[in-house]
Motif scaffolding. Sequence first.
Motif, PDB file in Angstrom:
ATOM      1  N   PHE A  93       1.051  -1.326  -0.023  1.00 43.41           N
ATOM      2  CA  PHE A  93       0.008   0.131  -0.073  1.00 43.41           C
ATOM      3  C   PHE A  93       1.059   1.187  -0.125  1.00 43.41           C
ATOM      4  N   LYS A  94       1.972   1.308   0.783  1.00 50.85           N
ATOM      5  CA  LYS A  94       2.828   2.351   1.164  1.00 50.85           C
ATOM      6  C   LYS A  94       3.693   2.947   0.006  1.00 50.85           C
ATOM      7  N   HIS A  95       4.297   1.702  -0.756  1.00 54.09           N
ATOM      8  CA  HIS A  95       5.535   1.582  -1.291  1.00 54.09           C
ATOM      9  C   HIS A  95       5.176   1.563  -2.738  1.00 54.09           C
ATOM     10  N   ASN A  96       4.186   0.648  -3.045  1.00 52.27           N
ATOM     11  CA  ASN A  96       3.822   0.298  -4.278  1.00 52.27           C
ATOM     12  C   ASN A  96       2.487   0.861  -4.941  1.00 52.27           C
ATOM     13  N   ARG A  97       1.910   1.794  -4.151  1.00 52.01           N
ATOM     14  CA  ARG A  97       0.852   2.287  -4.500  1.00 52.01           C
ATOM     15  C   ARG A  97      -0.467   1.455  -4.937  1.00 52.01           C
ATOM     16  N   GLN A  98      -0.595   0.299  -4.064  1.00 53.29           N
ATOM     17  CA  GLN A  98      -1.782  -0.550  -4.246  1.00 53.29           C
ATOM     18  C   GLN A  98      -2.588  -0.110  -3.244  1.00 53.29           C
ATOM     19  N   TRP A  99      -3.572   1.182  -3.640  1.00 52.20           N
ATOM     20  CA  TRP A  99      -4.537   1.570  -2.769  1.00 52.20           C
ATOM     21  C   TRP A  99      -5.668   0.674  -2.442  1.00 52.20           C
ATOM     22  N   PRO A 100      -5.982  -0.155  -3.334  1.00 47.54           N
ATOM     23  CA  PRO A 100      -7.125  -1.108  -2.959  1.00 47.54           C
ATOM     24  C   PRO A 100      -6.845  -1.856  -1.661  1.00 47.54           C
ATOM     25  N   LEU A 101      -5.634  -2.219  -1.342  1.00 43.22           N
ATOM     26  CA  LEU A 101      -5.038  -2.830  -0.072  1.00 43.22           C
ATOM     27  C   LEU A 101      -5.161  -1.862   1.097  1.00 43.22           C
ATOM     28  N   GLY A 102      -4.962  -0.769   0.899  1.00 47.17           N
ATOM     29  CA  GLY A 102      -5.109   0.276   1.957  1.00 47.17           C
ATOM     30  C   GLY A 102      -6.437   0.636   2.449  1.00 47.17           C
ATOM     31  N   ARG A 103      -7.688   0.515   1.345  1.00 43.40           N
ATOM     32  CA  ARG A 103      -8.731   0.771   1.499  1.00 43.40           C
ATOM     33  C   ARG A 103      -9.475  -0.353   2.206  1.00 43.40           C
ATOM     34  N   LEU A 104      -8.940  -1.501   1.865  1.00 47.18           N
ATOM     35  CA  LEU A 104      -9.396  -2.736   2.399  1.00 47.18           C
ATOM     36  C   LEU A 104      -9.178  -3.059   4.384  1.00 47.18           C
ATOM     37  N   MET A 105      -7.895  -2.406   4.124  1.00 52.26           N
ATOM     38  CA  MET A 105      -7.586  -2.472   5.876  1.00 52.26           C
ATOM     39  C   MET A 105      -8.037  -1.198   6.511  1.00 52.26           C
ATOM     40  N   ALA A 106      -8.420  -0.287   5.996  1.00 50.58           N
ATOM     41  CA  ALA A 106      -9.043   1.006   6.650  1.00 50.58           C
ATOM     42  C   ALA A 106     -10.567   0.374   6.861  1.00 50.58           C
TER      43      ALA A 106
END
Length: 245
Positions: A93-106
Amino acid sequence: MDCQPLIKQLVYKCLNIDHACLLCDEPSEQHHPLCLACEHELPWLDEHCSRCALPLPMAGLTCVQCCQRAPAFEQVVALWHYGFPVDSLISRFKHNRQWPLGRLMAELLGHGLQHRYDEGLEKPDLLLPIPLAKRRQRERGFNQAGMLARWLSVPLAIPCDERLLVRIRETTAQQDLHAKARRRNLRAAFSVMHGRMIENRHIAVVDDVLTTGATAQAIAQLLRKSGARRVDVYCLARTPKPGQA
């Protein structure tokens, strides 16, 4: 002919549940893109310090450090140990801009927080993401804490302000420093804009990972000096002590 799989597929389509699991690519069969099997395998943080969420052998305990010197924040809420696969998800999420993973964790953190509010945890008045150093934000292009705070804000109905807390001094990356050096590194690193906006308010600071707690402590001290009534910390994951499994 067994009609159960077809019936399940129709039910999921009627409920608009057609996600693939972001971890195993199987149908998630849930409202969020994570299947039950993968969700159960996440390193959930059940036994931890009641103040700083440090992983402990039993629930309901307070760690030695918090007993000796109470932190400026009231409580840390973290969902997971910083271990596989959560460590990998946060990194991607942080370094590869895989924002769906960040959205899921949020989304999962939001569910966990709502459950705790229902059980009596005091709901904050305002969410403040920990600001990223300007150089690192230019390199990365975004602040992961800011994105997490925005994603939490809407479902929890808590305002988010990304401009109230600012970093006024560039600092060395915290992960390269030991605990005492981390505390020195953060002296006078942050400032509060428009301090009257936080007077007598309950603030929740948002970040992705809590390691030694030095950043959270520095910011909580600043917010309390600026008039905040209470400061909590919301994060995805909590690391153990060095050398601790």
